[in-house]
Design an enzyme around this catalytic site. Structure first.
Site, PDB file in Angstrom:
ATOM      1  N   CYS A 187     -38.664  70.390  13.334  1.00 28.36           N
ATOM      2  CA  CYS A 187     -37.699  68.780  13.529  1.00 28.36           C
ATOM      3  C   CYS A 187     -37.460  68.009  14.808  1.00 28.36           C
ATOM      4  O   CYS A 187     -38.196  69.044  15.632  1.00 28.36           O
ATOM      5  CB  CYS A 187     -36.506  70.031  13.061  1.00 28.36           C
ATOM      6  SG  CYS A 187     -34.963  69.825  14.158  1.00 28.36           S
ATOM      7  N   THR A 189     -35.225  65.792  15.567  1.00 29.95           N
ATOM      8  CA  THR A 189     -33.941  64.936  15.753  1.00 29.95           C
ATOM      9  C   THR A 189     -33.300  65.924  16.484  1.00 29.95           C
ATOM     10  O   THR A 189     -32.953  64.280  18.221  1.00 29.95           O
ATOM     11  CB  THR A 189     -32.930  66.090  15.020  1.00 29.95           C
ATOM     12  OG1 THR A 189     -33.043  66.121  13.542  1.00 29.95           O
ATOM     13  CG2 THR A 189     -31.459  66.334  15.049  1.00 29.95           C
TER      14      THR A 189
HETATM   15  P1  5GP Z   1     -37.735  76.634  10.989  1.00 30.07           P
HETATM   16  O1  5GP Z   1     -37.211  78.189  10.180  1.00 30.07           O
HETATM   17  O2  5GP Z   1     -38.902  76.575  10.638  1.00 30.07           O
HETATM   18  O3  5GP Z   1     -36.683  76.257  12.426  1.00 30.07           O
HETATM   19  O4  5GP Z   1     -35.951  75.721  10.006  1.00 30.07           O
HETATM   20  C1  5GP Z   1     -36.331  75.652   9.282  1.00 30.07           C
HETATM   21  C2  5GP Z   1     -34.682  74.900   8.923  1.00 30.07           C
HETATM   22  O5  5GP Z   1     -35.329  73.097   9.484  1.00 30.07           O
HETATM   23  C3  5GP Z   1     -34.876  73.849   7.782  1.00 30.07           C
HETATM   24  O6  5GP Z   1     -34.158  75.101   6.596  1.00 30.07           O
HETATM   25  C4  5GP Z   1     -33.851  72.562   7.566  1.00 30.07           C
HETATM   26  O7  5GP Z   1     -32.655  72.886   7.992  1.00 30.07           O
HETATM   27  C5  5GP Z   1     -34.878  72.605   8.687  1.00 30.07           C
HETATM   28  N1  5GP Z   1     -35.606  70.917   8.642  1.00 30.07           N
HETATM   29  C6  5GP Z   1     -36.903  70.541   7.870  1.00 30.07           C
HETATM   30  N2  5GP Z   1     -37.585  69.764   7.530  1.00 30.07           N
HETATM   31  C7  5GP Z   1     -36.657  69.559   8.937  1.00 30.07           C
HETATM   32  C8  5GP Z   1     -36.660  67.988   9.408  1.00 30.07           C
HETATM   33  O8  5GP Z   1     -37.702  66.750   8.608  1.00 30.07           O
HETATM   34  N3  5GP Z   1     -36.217  66.790  10.543  1.00 30.07           N
HETATM   35  C9  5GP Z   1     -35.100  68.633  10.969  1.00 30.07           C
HETATM   36  N4  5GP Z   1     -34.106  67.481  11.739  1.00 30.07           N
HETATM   37  N5  5GP Z   1     -34.865  69.329  10.063  1.00 30.07           N
HETATM   38  C10 5GP Z   1     -35.690  69.946   9.361  1.00 30.07           C
END
Ligand code: 5GP
Length: 348
Positions: A187, A189
């Site tokens: 992400c 953001t």
């Molecule tokens: P991880 O476990 O990989 O740290 O986080 C997974 C979460 O990241 C997902 O469930 C979703 O809420 C968030 N996420 C997935 N794709 C994106 C993206 O392209 N941008 C953002 N801001 N959040 C994402």
């Protein structure tokens, strides 16, 4: 303008203090939880870890692999209703361990209604209403509409990071709220917008708000090592959602690539250029991508990784003397640390 000066914490900012324990083996630790949900009154009984609804992780193959653990999969929203019906007709045991995901457009709503009309999908665990920003009026309105249309369905809504919005979503019909803005492994953001909230504090504050209204909370994003799950549950999360830690497996719908002789799998954020081009054909002029595209080492069967994650969690419980995951928050004392954990479980 206002400045909040209270310190907010990420997983890497704390460790869990060990406590006296009467447990003799991590085998004795029970990781299952049983919850009854606020509005649907349905019950969940299982391991409260959810594979994220990202298109490479929230797959039907993942549902088949995590069901024997009694864990959950939030299926990505790009499956056609017929594909879901066919899969669950052949694998009815996966139904109580799967969530249908939806966005908040009119098309998403019609598709959701079509899906839930089908008898073969009636016993699905619930609906995951997902938006990058759960603070909009349109989002709250969608949650309200979904609750009215599907009174007996368990509804998850997110993402938000503050207590007042958790309350608003629960009062609008959500049973479970999903917390996390910006912590995800792919992400961007926080980089693109400057918006976000340190994930452990988001979980602690949102869980407190949710529990005050008999709701439940999912900590979504930011876990990179098994110890992060222990911190999320210790901080009060009822469920933890994982993307990156489950990426790169046989069960993922990702493209295999080879780099320096190593087999890797492409993994990308759902707001990345890659995802937007795949599903919308292009990145709209008015928006920037808020996700990365990376490749992660290919790691074979997800069942092996999942066992390792659960092993870590059991061990955390042993260190603090918790006989069950339910006891973990009561026995958790976080100590703030200045030295950060560098080891990364995946994605290196
Ligand atoms: P991880 O476990 O990989 O740290 O986080 C997974 C979460 O990241 C997902 O469930 C979703 O809420 C968030 N996420 C997935 N794709 C994106 C993206 O392209 N941008 C953002 N801001 N959040 C994402």
């Amino acid at each position: 303008m206002r400045i909040e000066s209270e310190i907010k914490l990420d997983f890497k900012d704390v460790l869990i203090r060990p406590k006296r324990s009467t447990l003799t083996s991590r085998k004795e630790v029970n990781l299952k939880r049983t919850y009854t949900f606020k509005h649907s009154r349905r019950t969940f009984d299982g391991i409260p870890v959810i594979a994220s609804n990202m298109d490479s992780v929230g797959t039907l193959a993942m549902a088949q692999s995590l069901t024997p653990f009694k864990a959950l999969v939030a299926l990505h929203k790009f499956y056609k209703v017929e594909e879901l019906v066919e899969f669950f007709t052949n694998h009815p045991k996966c139904l109580p361990h799967a969530l249908i995901s939806t966005g908040i457009t009119d098309d998403d709503y019609s598709k959701l209604k079509d899906a839930l009309k089908r008898e073969e999908l009636h016993d699905i665990m619930g609906i995951c209403i997902d938006a990058a920003n759960g603070y909009t009026e349109a989002f709250v309105e969608f949650v309200r509409k979904a609750r009215e249309t599907f009174p007996q369905m368990t509804i998850i809504a997110g993402n938000v990071v503050t207590g007042e919005m958790v309350e608003e979503l629960l009062l609008s019909g959500a049973d479970i709220v999903k917390a996390g803005i910006g912590p995800g492994s792919v992400c961007t953001t926080r980089i693109m917008t400057g918006v976000g909230y340190p994930q452990l504090s988001a979980i602690i504050e949102c869980a407190d708000a949710a529990h005050g209204l008999s709701g439940h909370l999912i900590g979504d994003g930011g876990c990179t090592i098994p110890g992060d799950l222990a911190k999320a549950f210790g901080g009060g999360a009822d469920f933890v959602m994982l993307g990156g830690m489950l990426a790169g497996h046989e069960q993922c719908e990702g493209k295999i690539v080879e780099q320096s002789g190593q087999k890797r799998m492409v993994f990308y954020g759902m707001s990345s250029d890659t995802a937007m081009k795949k599903y919308a054909g292009e990145v709209a002029d008015y928006r920037a991508s808020e996700g990365r595209t990376v490749s992660v080492p290919f790691r074979g069967n997800v069942a092996d990784t999942f066992k390792e994650i659960l092993g870590g969690l059991r061990s955390s419980c042993t260190y603090v003397g918790a006989r069950s995951l339910k006891e973990l928050p009561k026995r958790t004392t976080f100590i703030r640390v200045t030295q950060q954990l560098n080891e990364v479980f995946v994605n290196s």
